[in-house]
Write a protein that holds these residues in place. Sequence first.
Motif, PDB file in Angstrom:
ATOM      1  N   CYS A  66      73.412  17.387  35.010  1.00  0.00           N
ATOM      2  CA  CYS A  66      72.577  17.797  33.808  1.00  0.00           C
ATOM      3  C   CYS A  66      71.855  16.621  32.968  1.00  0.00           C
ATOM      4  N   GLN A  67      70.606  16.993  32.662  1.00  0.00           N
ATOM      5  CA  GLN A  67      69.755  15.968  32.130  1.00  0.00           C
ATOM      6  C   GLN A  67      69.773  16.527  30.534  1.00  0.00           C
ATOM      7  N   TYR A  68      70.268  17.290  30.303  1.00  0.00           N
ATOM      8  CA  TYR A  68      70.138  17.684  29.015  1.00  0.00           C
ATOM      9  C   TYR A  68      71.480  17.517  28.129  1.00  0.00           C
ATOM     10  N   LYS A  69      71.637  18.026  26.939  1.00  0.00           N
ATOM     11  CA  LYS A  69      72.712  18.074  26.409  1.00  0.00           C
ATOM     12  C   LYS A  69      74.248  18.830  26.882  1.00  0.00           C
ATOM     13  N   ILE A  70      75.249  18.566  27.065  1.00  0.00           N
ATOM     14  CA  ILE A  70      76.097  19.531  27.388  1.00  0.00           C
ATOM     15  C   ILE A  70      77.057  20.094  26.325  1.00  0.00           C
ATOM     16  N   LEU A  71      77.066  21.422  26.116  1.00  0.00           N
ATOM     17  CA  LEU A  71      77.499  22.434  24.921  1.00  0.00           C
ATOM     18  C   LEU A  71      78.745  22.567  25.395  1.00  0.00           C
ATOM     19  N   GLU A  72      79.744  22.638  24.407  1.00  0.00           N
ATOM     20  CA  GLU A  72      80.989  23.257  24.352  1.00  0.00           C
ATOM     21  C   GLU A  72      80.778  24.729  23.947  1.00  0.00           C
ATOM     22  N   THR A  73      81.363  25.971  24.730  1.00  0.00           N
ATOM     23  CA  THR A  73      81.528  27.167  24.329  1.00  0.00           C
ATOM     24  C   THR A  73      82.642  27.858  24.839  1.00  0.00           C
ATOM     25  N   THR A  74      82.761  29.104  24.743  1.00  0.00           N
ATOM     26  CA  THR A  74      83.917  29.661  24.992  1.00  0.00           C
ATOM     27  C   THR A  74      83.723  30.464  26.325  1.00  0.00           C
ATOM     28  N   LEU A  75      84.677  30.672  27.187  1.00  0.00           N
ATOM     29  CA  LEU A  75      84.570  31.588  28.461  1.00  0.00           C
ATOM     30  C   LEU A  75      83.794  32.746  28.253  1.00  0.00           C
ATOM     31  N   ASP A  76      84.093  33.458  26.923  1.00  0.00           N
ATOM     32  CA  ASP A  76      83.741  34.640  26.635  1.00  0.00           C
ATOM     33  C   ASP A  76      82.234  34.860  26.461  1.00  0.00           C
ATOM     34  N   LYS A  77      81.766  33.929  25.725  1.00  0.00           N
ATOM     35  CA  LYS A  77      80.430  33.694  25.207  1.00  0.00           C
ATOM     36  C   LYS A  77      79.445  33.328  26.637  1.00  0.00           C
ATOM     37  N   ALA A  78      79.883  32.532  27.461  1.00  0.00           N
ATOM     38  CA  ALA A  78      79.408  31.951  28.661  1.00  0.00           C
ATOM     39  C   ALA A  78      79.004  33.201  29.412  1.00  0.00           C
ATOM     40  N   LYS A  79      80.183  34.022  29.648  1.00  0.00           N
ATOM     41  CA  LYS A  79      80.025  35.180  30.510  1.00  0.00           C
ATOM     42  C   LYS A  79      78.812  36.247  29.868  1.00  0.00           C
ATOM     43  N   LYS A  80      78.819  36.453  28.462  1.00  0.00           N
ATOM     44  CA  LYS A  80      77.883  37.289  27.847  1.00  0.00           C
ATOM     45  C   LYS A  80      76.551  36.568  27.997  1.00  0.00           C
ATOM     46  N   ASP A  81      76.266  35.326  28.264  1.00  0.00           N
ATOM     47  CA  ASP A  81      75.062  34.845  28.511  1.00  0.00           C
ATOM     48  C   ASP A  81      74.710  34.963  29.730  1.00  0.00           C
ATOM     49  N   GLY A  82      75.452  35.497  30.625  1.00  0.00           N
ATOM     50  CA  GLY A  82      75.243  35.877  32.069  1.00  0.00           C
ATOM     51  C   GLY A  82      75.449  34.642  32.952  1.00  0.00           C
ATOM     52  N   LYS A  83      76.232  33.713  32.626  1.00  0.00           N
ATOM     53  CA  LYS A  83      76.616  32.499  33.181  1.00  0.00           C
ATOM     54  C   LYS A  83      77.783  32.677  34.230  1.00  0.00           C
ATOM     55  N   THR A  84      77.880  31.900  35.437  1.00  0.00           N
ATOM     56  CA  THR A  84      78.758  32.179  36.476  1.00  0.00           C
ATOM     57  C   THR A  84      79.761  30.903  36.442  1.00  0.00           C
ATOM     58  N   LEU A  85      80.865  31.032  37.104  1.00  0.00           N
ATOM     59  CA  LEU A  85      81.673  29.697  37.384  1.00  0.00           C
ATOM     60  C   LEU A  85      80.854  28.871  38.207  1.00  0.00           C
ATOM     61  N   CYS A  86      80.838  27.576  37.913  1.00  0.00           N
ATOM     62  CA  CYS A  86      80.393  26.472  38.832  1.00  0.00           C
ATOM     63  C   CYS A  86      81.017  26.614  40.299  1.00  0.00           C
TER      64      CYS A  86
END
Length: 69
Positions: free
Chosen positions: A45-65
Motif C-alpha cells: 500500500c502506497q497510501y494511508k492505511i485506514l482502520e474501519t469495521t468489517l461491516d463497513k468494508a463489506k458495504k464498500d464492496g471490499k473482499t478479504l485479502c
Amino acid sequence: MKTLSLLFLFLISATCKETKTVYVCNSEGAKKYHYKSSCRGLSNCQYKILETTLDKAKKDGKTLCGWEK
Ligand SMILES: [Zn+2]
C-alpha cells in the motif's frame, strides 16, 4: 452464576463480529480488507492505511485479502 455470565459475554462478542476492526488501503484501486495492519497484502500500500469495521468494508464492496484465508 459465573459460568452463566461468561457464556453471556461469549454470546455478546459473537454477535459483535461484524463490527470487528479491519484495515484497508486508502487508494482508489483497493478492493481488499485485512485483519492485520501488518498483513503482507498491505505492505504494498502506497497510501494511508485506514482502520474501519468489517461491516463497513463489506458495504464498500471490499473482499478479504487473499493472504488471510
Ligand atoms: Zn491482508
